[in-house]
Design an enzyme around this catalytic site. Structure first.
Site, PDB file in Angstrom:
ATOM      1  N   TYR A  66       0.825  -1.211   0.000  1.00  0.00           N
ATOM      2  CA  TYR A  66       0.000   0.000   0.000  1.00  0.00           C
ATOM      3  C   TYR A  66       0.865   1.269   0.000  1.00  0.00           C
ATOM      4  O   TYR A  66       0.876   2.020  -0.969  1.00  0.00           O
ATOM      5  CB  TYR A  66      -0.964  -0.034   1.193  1.00  0.00           C
ATOM      6  N   ARG A 126      -7.315  16.213  -0.409  1.00  0.00           N
ATOM      7  CA  ARG A 126      -6.397  15.459   0.446  1.00  0.00           C
ATOM      8  C   ARG A 126      -5.050  16.152   0.346  1.00  0.00           C
ATOM      9  O   ARG A 126      -4.713  16.714  -0.710  1.00  0.00           O
ATOM     10  CB  ARG A 126      -6.270  14.016  -0.052  1.00  0.00           C
ATOM     11  N   VAL A 149     -14.418  17.083  -6.131  1.00  0.00           N
ATOM     12  CA  VAL A 149     -14.728  18.264  -5.328  1.00  0.00           C
ATOM     13  C   VAL A 149     -15.341  19.355  -6.216  1.00  0.00           C
ATOM     14  O   VAL A 149     -16.300  20.026  -5.822  1.00  0.00           O
ATOM     15  CB  VAL A 149     -13.451  18.760  -4.594  1.00  0.00           C
ATOM     16  N   ASP A 170      -6.083 -19.515 -46.299  1.00  0.00           N
ATOM     17  CA  ASP A 170      -5.253 -18.303 -46.374  1.00  0.00           C
ATOM     18  C   ASP A 170      -3.894 -18.663 -45.770  1.00  0.00           C
ATOM     19  O   ASP A 170      -3.762 -19.700 -45.097  1.00  0.00           O
ATOM     20  CB  ASP A 170      -5.963 -17.193 -45.581  1.00  0.00           C
TER      21      ASP A 170
END
Ligand code: GDG
Length: 736
Positions: free
Chosen positions: A86, A281, A385, A506
C-alpha cells in the site's frame, strides 16, 4: 442474474479502534464517496481492506460481522503488506508515476513482490465468494493485476475495471520494470474504463507498443478474446449534495452547525468579504503550494482586496507514513504561516487553514458559503470536489476556477480554466472570478449543474454496468461460435463422407504466425507435412489463397501438389502447371499511384511498398504503430481521390493498404474455382479482412472459419494459427 462484486483497496467504510471499541466510520476519498450509494442500492458485495489490523481472532470476527451489515467483506492485510503493497508499490511507485511525478516513483522489488501477493489475496477472496453468472468490478491502481489473476482462475467470469487516476503517457509507463505485467494484468478484464479519452488513448497506445496487440476502435484483440476500452467520466451523488445544501440554506441561523455559524459571523462582520474555498487530500498532486503562491501573488498585485478576501483551505490528512507527504505538510505549513504573517491583520487572516477531515455536512456548508472554488491540481484523474461544489451551489452565486490538468475540466468547460504551474495566470483567474458579473456566474453555474446532474454517479455506474453486460454478450457470441469438439466432429465426418472436397486456406495469420517482416514467414517443415497430407487425402483439392505475390508463392509452394491463388486471385496455378493470369491489364495505372506511395514511405520510417501484378501495397507492419495507422488513414483519403473513375479499388488489410485492380478478390477467385471444380465438401479458413470476401461468396453449406476475434461472416471461430494446424491434422487423421 448473478450478483455484483465490487473490489477496491479500501471499503466504503473504515474500521477504527477507539479505546478498545471497534467502530465503523465512512471512508473519505473519491472512490468511496462516489460509489457507496450505488453499492447500497444494488445489493452488491464489496471486498476490500478494512483499514485496521485485528489483534485477536475475536477482533477479526467482530470486524467481519460489523462489515457484513454493510454488505462488505474484508481482506485482512499484515503490517508488512501495508508497508510494501500500500505505502510502497501503490503510493510510492504507481501513484507518483501515474501522476507524472516520475522522480518520486520508487522502483523496489520488495514493493513489487508484496503488490503481486496482495493482488493474489484479493483474487482468492473474490473466487471464494463468486458464483456462476456474477460480475466483478475492480477499482483503481492498487489492483491492476487482479483482472488477469481472476481471468486465469475463472475464465468465464465477467470482469470490469475502472481506473480512478490518470493513465499516463507511454513515456512514463515504460519506466516501470514491470510495465508488461501491469498492462497484461488489466487485459484480464472484459471492459476497462477511464475518466477521460486521453487516459484511454494513453492506455491503448501502451498496449500496442509494449505488447504489440492490435487495437481497433477501442477494442483490443487478444488471441482468444477482445478487451473493450471506454470512457466513463465519474459523477457524484448530485441529489444528495443539492438536497443537503437546500436544507442548510433554509435553516434558521441558530439551528446551523457551530462551524456554519462561525462562517456566517465572519461574513456578517464585512458583508462584501469574499470566501475562496479549496478542499483536497494533502497530496503533492493537488497543487496546494502552487495555489498558495498564486493567492500570495494575487494579494501582492491587488492590494485593494486586502481584508476583503480569505482562502479557506481544507486539507485532509492522507498517507501520512509516506515521506513525500510529510515534506509537503511542512511546506504548506510554512507557506500558510508566511502569507498570514505577511498580510494578516488583527481582523483578517488571509488563509484559514484546516488540516483535518470534516463531516460531510460541514463540507456542504463550506461549499454553499464559498463565493469561489479554487481547485488547482497538477494532475487529477477527475476531481469530484469541483462537481460537489457545483451541486451545492443551490443559489447559483459562485464561480469555479479549475486546473486544466484535472479530468473534470473536460466536462466543465464553463469553469475558469488555469494552468496551476502558471502562478500569475492563476492569480489573474482569481481576480476574474471576483469581478465576474452575477448574471455571468449564474449562467455558467447553471449550465455546468445541468450537465453533472444528468450524468451523476447513478448514471455513471449504470452505464459502466450496462457496457460490461454488452461486452459479456459479445464475448459470449464469440465463444458460442468458437469451434467446439462437437462441431469439429461434424466437420471431420462431412470430410470423410464427401467424394469431392475443396479446402481454401489463407496463409499469413492462418497457417503461419503474423510476422513484422513478411519475408520471415517462411513455411516450416511441420506445415509442409501437414499440407502435403491434406493435399493427398482422397478426393481433396487444397487451395492456398492469399494476397501474397506469385513469386513468393512459387518459391515456397511451386513444386507442391496444391492449387495456388496469389494476389487475391489475380494469378492461379494448378499443380505442375504454369501460372495463369486472370485478366491481363496495362500496367500504366501504377505510374500515378507509385509516387504517392513513395512519399508515404519517405514520411513513415519502417514502411515499404510491395509491387504485384495487379496491385501496389503499402505495408506498415514495421513502422511506429500509431504513426503507421495515422498515415494509413491519410493515404486512403489521398488515393480515393486519385482513383475516381478508374477500375481500381482500395483494400485495407492488416497493417497494409493495397490499391488493386477491381473485380479481383479472394471470393470471386474461389467462386470461379468452384464452378470448374464442384465439390460436396467445402471448407475455408482465413484471418484477414480480405478473407471476408471468401466467406461471403461460398455456398451456404460450406464450413467457413475465421481465425481471431473480429466480427466476421464466417460461421465459426478459431483462436490462432496453431489451432488451425491442429484442426487440419485431425481432419487428415480422421478414420471413421
Ligand atoms: C481519486 C482521484 C478522482 C474530502 N475531504 C473530506 C471529504 N472529502 C471527499 C470529497 C470528495 C473526495 O473526498 C475527494 O475526491 P477527489 O475526486 O477530489 O480526489 P481523490 O480522493 O484524490 O480521488 C480523483 C476520484 O478518485 C474518483 O474517481 O476524481 O482524481 O485522485 O468526494 O467530498 N469528505 C468528508 N470529509 C472531508 O474532510 N466527509
Amino acid at each position: 442474474m448473478g450478483k455484483l462484486i465490487i473490489a477496491s483497496n479500501r471499503l466504503p467504510v473504515k474500521i477504527e479502534k477507539d479505546e478498545k471499541i471497534i467502530k465503523v466510520t465512512p471512508s473519505a476519498g473519491g472512490l468511496a464517496t462516489g460509489l457507496k450509494s450505488y453499492h447500497k442500492e444494488n445489493n452488491s458485495l464489496w471486498i476490500g481492506w478494512p483499514g485496521m489490523i485485528p489483534e485477536t481472532q475475536q477482533e477479526t470476527n467482530e470486524i467481519t460481522a460489523l462489515l457484513k451489515k454493510e454488505q462488505c467483506l474484508p481482506v485482512f492485510l499484515e503490517e508488512e503488506q501495508i508497508t510494501n503493497y500500500y505505502d510502497g508499490f501503490s503510493n510510492a511507485t504507481l501513484w507518483p508515476l501515474f501522476h507524472y511525478f516520475s522522480d518520486f516513483a520508487k522502483i523496489n522489488e520488495t514493493f513489487w513482490d508484496a503488490y503481486c501477493r496482495v493482488n493474489e489475496l484479493f483474487a482468492k477472496k473474490i473466487i471464494e465468494n463468486a458464483e456462476v453468472g456474477d460480475k466483478v468490478w475492480v477499482h483503481d491502481y492498487q489492483l491492476l493485476l487482479l483482472p488477469k489473476i481472476l481471468r486465469e482462475k475463472c475464465p468465464d467470469l465477467t470482469i470490469g475495471f475502472f481506473l480512478h487516476i490518470p493513465f499516463p503517457s507511454y513515456e512514463l509507463i515504460r519506466i516501470l520494470p514491470w510495465r508488461e505485467e501491469i498492462i497484461e494484468g488489466l487485459l484480464g478484464a472484459d471492459l476497462v474504463g477511464f475518466h477521460t479519452y486521453d487516459y484511454a488513448r494513453h492506455f491503448t497506445s501502451s498496449v500496442k507498443r509494449l505488447l504489440g496487440y492490435d487495437v481497433d476502435f477501442m477494442q483490443i484483440k487478444l488471441d482468444d478474446r477482445q478487451v473493450f476500452i471506454d470512457v466513463f467520466p465519474m459523477g457524484i451523488d448530485y441529489e444528495k449534495f443539492e438536497q443537503q445544501a437546500l436544507k442548510i440554506q433554509s435553516k434558521p441561523i441558530q439551528e446551523r452547525s457551530k462551524e456554519h455559524q462561525d462562517i456566517d459571523r465572519f461574513l456578517l462582520r464585512m458583508p462584501d468579504r469574499k470566501l475562496i474555498l479549496s478542499i483536497d487530500r494533502l497530496d503533492y498532486t493537488k497543487g496546494i503550494p502552487q495555489r498558495l503562491k498564486a493567492f500570495r501573488y494575487f494579494l501582492e498585485k491587488n492590494p485593494e482586496y486586502k481584508e476583503k478576501v480569505s482562502l479557506i483551505m481544507l486539507t485532509v490528512p492522507s498517507r501520512t507514513d509516506v515521506k513525500q507527504y510529510q515534506k509537503l505538510k511542512n511546506e504548506v505549513d510554512v507557506l500558510v504561516g508566511n502569507i498570514n504573517g505577511e498580510f494578516g491583520t488583527l481582523n483578517w487572516n488571509p488563509v484559514i487553514y484546516f488540516y483535518r477531515s470534516m463531516p460531510l455536512e460541514n463540507l456542504i456548508e463550506l461549499y454553499s458559503s464559498a463565493d469561489i472554488a479554487l481547485l488547482t491540481p497538477l494532475r487529477d484523474g477527475m476531481n469530484l470536489v469541483a462537481k460537489e461544489y457545483l451541486a451545492s451551489k443551490v443559489n447559483h452565486k459562485g464561480a469555479l476556477i479549475l486546473s486544466e490538468m484535472a479530468g473534470a475540466t473536460k466536462e466543465l468547460g464553463e469553469a475558469i480554466s488555469v494552468n496551476p504551474n502558471n502562478i500569475p495566470g492563476t492569480a489573474d483567474a482569481i481576480l476574474q472570478a471576483l469581478k465576474m458579473p452575477d448574471d455571468e456566474r449564474e449562467k455558467s453555474i447553471r449550465t455546468m449543474q445541468k450537465r453533472i446532474k444528468r450524468y451523476d454517479i447513478h448514471k455513471w455506474a449504470a452505464e459502466f454496468m450496462s457496457a460490461l453486460e454488452d461486452t459479456a454478450k459479445k464475448q459470449q457470441d464469440y465463444h458460442a461460435r468458437k469451434i467446439s469438439p462437437k462441431i469439429k466432429a461434424k466437420i471431420y465426418k462431412d470430410f470423410l463422407a464427401a467424394k469431392e472436397k475443396v479446402v481454401f486456406l489463407d496463409y499469413d495469420g492462418t497457417l503461419q504466425r503474423f510476422y513484422a517482416n513478411p519475408q520471415a514467414a517462411v513455411p516450416d517443415e511441420e506445415l509442409y507435412q501437414l499440407l502435403d497430407n491434406l493435399a493427398q487425402a482422397k478426393g481433396t483439392k487444397l487451395v492456398l489463397v492469399s494476397g501474397r505475390d506469385r513469386e513468393t508463392f512459387e518459391k515456397w509452394f511451386g513444386n507442391r501438389a496444391y492449387i495456388l491463388i496469389a494476389e487475391h486471385g489475380a494469378w492461379v496455378k494448378q499443380p505442375g502447371k504454369e501460372w495463369i493470369e486472370k485478366k491481363p491489364i496495362h500496367p500504366e495505372w501504377k505510374e500515378n499511384i507509385l509516387p504517392v506511395l513513395e512519399s508515404y514511405v519517405d514520411r513513415t520510417p519502417g514502411s515499404m511498398i510491395e509491387e504485384k501484378t495487379y496491385s501496389l501495397a503499402w505495408h506498415y507492419r514495421k513502422a511506429e504503430i500509431e504513426l503507421g495507422t495515422l498515415r494509413a488513414l491519410e493515404l486512403v483519403t489521398d488515393i480515393s481521390t486519385l482513383i475516381i473513375n478508374q477500375d481500381l479499388e482500395i483494400l485495407e488489410g492488416k497493417k497494409v493498404v493495397e490499391i488493386k485492380v477491381s473485380g479481383i478478390n479472394k471470393g470471386l477467385a474461389a467462386s470461379a474455382f468452384l464452378r470448374n471444380n464442384p465439390a460436396n465438401f467445402i471448407m475455408a479458413i482465413g484471418d484477414d479482412w480480405t478473407d471476408e470476401f471468401l466467406f461471403k461468396e461460398l455456398p451456404q453449406e460450406a464450413h467457413s472459419i475465421k481465425v481471431g476475434t473480429e466480427n466476421s461472416a464466417a460461421k465459426f471461430y478459431l483462436d490462432n494459427y496453431r489451432e488451425v494446424r491442429k484442426l487440419i491434422g485431425e481432419i487428415v487423421n480422421t478414420k471413421s
